[in-house]
Design a protein around this motif. Structure first.
Motif, PDB file in Angstrom:
ATOM      1  N   HIS A   7     -12.590   3.997   5.424  1.00  0.00           N
ATOM      2  CA  HIS A   7     -13.136   3.483   4.164  1.00  0.00           C
ATOM      3  C   HIS A   7     -14.494   4.103   3.851  1.00  0.00           C
ATOM      4  CE1 HIS A   7     -10.011   0.525   3.554  1.00  0.00           C
ATOM      5  NE2 HIS A   7     -10.139   0.124   4.799  1.00  0.00           N
ATOM      6  N   ARG A   8     -15.131   4.735   4.807  1.00  0.00           N
ATOM      7  CA  ARG A   8     -16.406   5.400   4.542  1.00  0.00           C
ATOM      8  C   ARG A   8     -16.121   6.783   3.961  1.00  0.00           C
ATOM      9  NH1 ARG A   8     -21.068   7.815   8.498  1.00  0.00           N
ATOM     10  NH2 ARG A   8     -22.742   7.785   6.968  1.00  0.00           N
ATOM     11  N   ARG A   9     -16.379   6.936   2.666  1.00  0.00           N
ATOM     12  CA  ARG A   9     -16.096   8.182   1.946  1.00  0.00           C
ATOM     13  C   ARG A   9     -17.335   8.570   1.158  1.00  0.00           C
ATOM     14  NH1 ARG A   9     -10.460   5.426  -0.111  1.00  0.00           N
ATOM     15  NH2 ARG A   9      -9.552   5.195   1.976  1.00  0.00           N
TER      16      ARG A   9
ATOM     17  N   SER B 282     -15.481   9.116   9.124  1.00  0.00           N
ATOM     18  CA  SER B 282     -15.973   9.250   7.753  1.00  0.00           C
ATOM     19  C   SER B 282     -15.427  10.515   7.123  1.00  0.00           C
ATOM     20  CB  SER B 282     -17.509   9.263   7.721  1.00  0.00           C
ATOM     21  OG  SER B 282     -18.009  10.345   8.478  1.00  0.00           O
TER      22      SER B 282
ATOM     23  N   SER C  25      -2.884   4.795   4.794  1.00  0.00           N
ATOM     24  CA  SER C  25      -3.163   4.208   6.104  1.00  0.00           C
ATOM     25  C   SER C  25      -3.795   5.247   7.013  1.00  0.00           C
ATOM     26  CB  SER C  25      -1.872   3.689   6.730  1.00  0.00           C
ATOM     27  OG  SER C  25      -0.939   4.738   6.906  1.00  0.00           O
TER      28      SER C  25
ATOM     29  N   GLY D 119     -12.960   5.077  -5.177  1.00  0.00           N
ATOM     30  CA  GLY D 119     -12.889   4.741  -3.760  1.00  0.00           C
ATOM     31  C   GLY D 119     -14.002   5.271  -2.898  1.00  0.00           C
TER      32      GLY D 119
ATOM     33  N   ARG E 252      -6.546   7.192  -1.690  1.00  0.00           N
ATOM     34  CA  ARG E 252      -6.725   5.757  -1.908  1.00  0.00           C
ATOM     35  C   ARG E 252      -5.488   4.993  -1.449  1.00  0.00           C
ATOM     36  NH1 ARG E 252     -10.254   3.068  -5.547  1.00  0.00           N
ATOM     37  NH2 ARG E 252      -9.616   0.922  -5.993  1.00  0.00           N
TER      38      ARG E 252
ATOM     39  N   ASP F 197       0.798  -1.225   0.000  1.00  0.00           N
ATOM     40  CA  ASP F 197       0.000   0.000   0.000  1.00  0.00           C
ATOM     41  C   ASP F 197       0.831   1.275   0.000  1.00  0.00           C
ATOM     42  OD1 ASP F 197      -2.233  -1.541   0.002  1.00  0.00           O
ATOM     43  OD2 ASP F 197      -2.616  -1.377   2.162  1.00  0.00           O
TER      44      ASP F 197
ATOM     45  N   SER G 273     -17.549   5.356  -1.063  1.00  0.00           N
ATOM     46  CA  SER G 273     -18.464   4.312  -0.607  1.00  0.00           C
ATOM     47  C   SER G 273     -19.922   4.729  -0.753  1.00  0.00           C
ATOM     48  CB  SER G 273     -18.180   3.965   0.856  1.00  0.00           C
ATOM     49  OG  SER G 273     -18.334   5.104   1.685  1.00  0.00           O
TER      50      SER G 273
END
Length: 373
Positions: free
Chosen positions: A330-332, A303, A326, A351, A323, A122, A353
């Motif tokens: 993940h909630r975008r 978020s 770290s 990316g 994207r 990553d 959500s």
């Protein structure tokens, strides 16, 4: 030294046609890549300058034959097919097309990043910086490699797609891949080297048996494993009872995170403050990618809400930049007042959500800035 396609480059190349087709809503095919050490930039091309932002810096180019760029941009802004064909015939590529093509390339970077990260981890990330019809000075890039193939965009356009990778970028990536492969080979060699001693032990054990010493044989067989435990290789982390109790207490209740609103323009930031002031939601507002990452390092962020109307390239640049980072949730959620199918597909591919359309009522506001369910 010849330029050849390693697994990383091949993976990126194979991911591109499917992503291009999804973004522009056309069936696409891409020939197998041809590799070369020579690149002669010319006219009637669209040059997308990309940057390898992590783990080290470097510049590379994704180059489209102009007919392909006109077709991609025209599809993204839902231009009639007849108008797209006329623009291809006249090689008309104006400011709106440049902006739309920038959105396309932002999404294409997702495929490049998946190829890089799938092979190298990553830490590797490519971002789009700018697009232009003006050719760069190839002599400033130093030794480079060229990956090139013919892209067919439905029945609309056909042309060359090229990925230009200076050695200053590619060699570092290639070396990292080779180092990873070399490590795997070394581990494999170590495993193979363990067999001969075992065979020797068996031979010795036969000798021991002939001398009537079975107990000594058993002890010798277990000596290597005992040494590994004594060295601490498989003993695991050493935590005191107090430390274990503190960890259990800290993880017993969920940590409530903050919602981050990303809006570049000051007036948009003020509108967000006014609309959220009565919701009781915990939020912060930032203007760019760097501010967002700073907050993510210091706080728990639950978020991210991207104001597509108040961010360049409709928020796609930001999505591409975060994207694989770290600490980034993940909630975008992307909020847009002029939604299009192409923008929706590009955001989800980049990316996001969730995709929410304005106007926003109180219930929707509370949902997108509230805790994830």
């Amino acid at each position: 030294m010849s330029f050849v396609a390693d697994k990383t480059l091949t993976r990126m190349w194979h991911a591109l046609p499917g992503l291009v087709g999804t973004v522009v809503s056309e069936e696409t095919t891409l020939d197998d890549l041809e590799c070369s050490r020579e690149w002669l930039p010319g006219g009637n091309q669209y040059y997308a300058r990309l940057e390898l932002a992590e783990p080290h810096s470097g510049t590379l180019y994704l180059v489209f034959e102009l007919a392909l760029a006109i077709a991609c941009a025209g599809r993204l802004v839902v231009r009639p097919e007849r108008a797209i064909r006329e623009n291809i015939e006249r090689l008309t590529f104006d400011g709106d097309d440049l902006d739309a093509m920038g959105e396309c390339v932002n999404t294409f970077c997702a495929a490049l990043n998946e190829g890089l990260q799938g092979k190298l981890g990553d830490a590797y990330r490519v971002v789009f910086r700018e697009g232009s019809r003006e050719a760069p000075d190839a002599s400033l890039l130093g030794p480079l490699g060229l990956a090139r193939g013919r892209l067919v965009l439905g029945g609309l356009a056909t042309g060359a797609l090229s990925l230009v990778i200076p050695d200053a970028v590619f060699v570092a990536v290639r070396d990292a891949a080779d180092e990873h492969d070399e490590t795997e080979r070394e581990h494999g060699d170590e495993g193979e080297d363990e067999d001969p001693p075992a065979a020797d032990d068996d031979d010795d054990d036969d000798d021991d048996t002939s001398h009537g010493k079975p107990r000594q044989r058993k002890a010798r067989k277990h000596e290597p494993r005992k040494a590994a435990v004594d060295d601490g290789e498989s003993a695991g982390p050493l935590l005191s009872p107090e430390e274990l109790a503190a960890i259990r207490e800290a993880t017993r209740a969920p940590v409530r995170g903050v919602a981050m609103i990303v809006a570049e323009r000051a007036n948009a930031q003020q509108q967000w403050r006014e609309s959220l002031i009565g919701t009781g939601a915990e939020f912060e507002i930032v203007a760019n990618f760097h501010q967002l990452l700073t907050v993510c390092r210091l706080r728990v962020v639950e978020s991210i809400v991207v104001d597509a109307d108040a961010c360049s390239a409709g928020g796609l640049t930001l999505l591409a930049a975060i994207r694989g980072q770290s600490g980034v949730p993940h909630r975008r959620v992307v909020v847009a007042s002029r939604p299009t199918q192409t923008h929706l597909v590009a955001c989800i591919g980049g990316g996001a959500s969730e995709y929410v359309c304005r106007p926003l009522d109180e219930e929707t506001l509370a949902r997108i800035v509230g805790p994830a369910t």
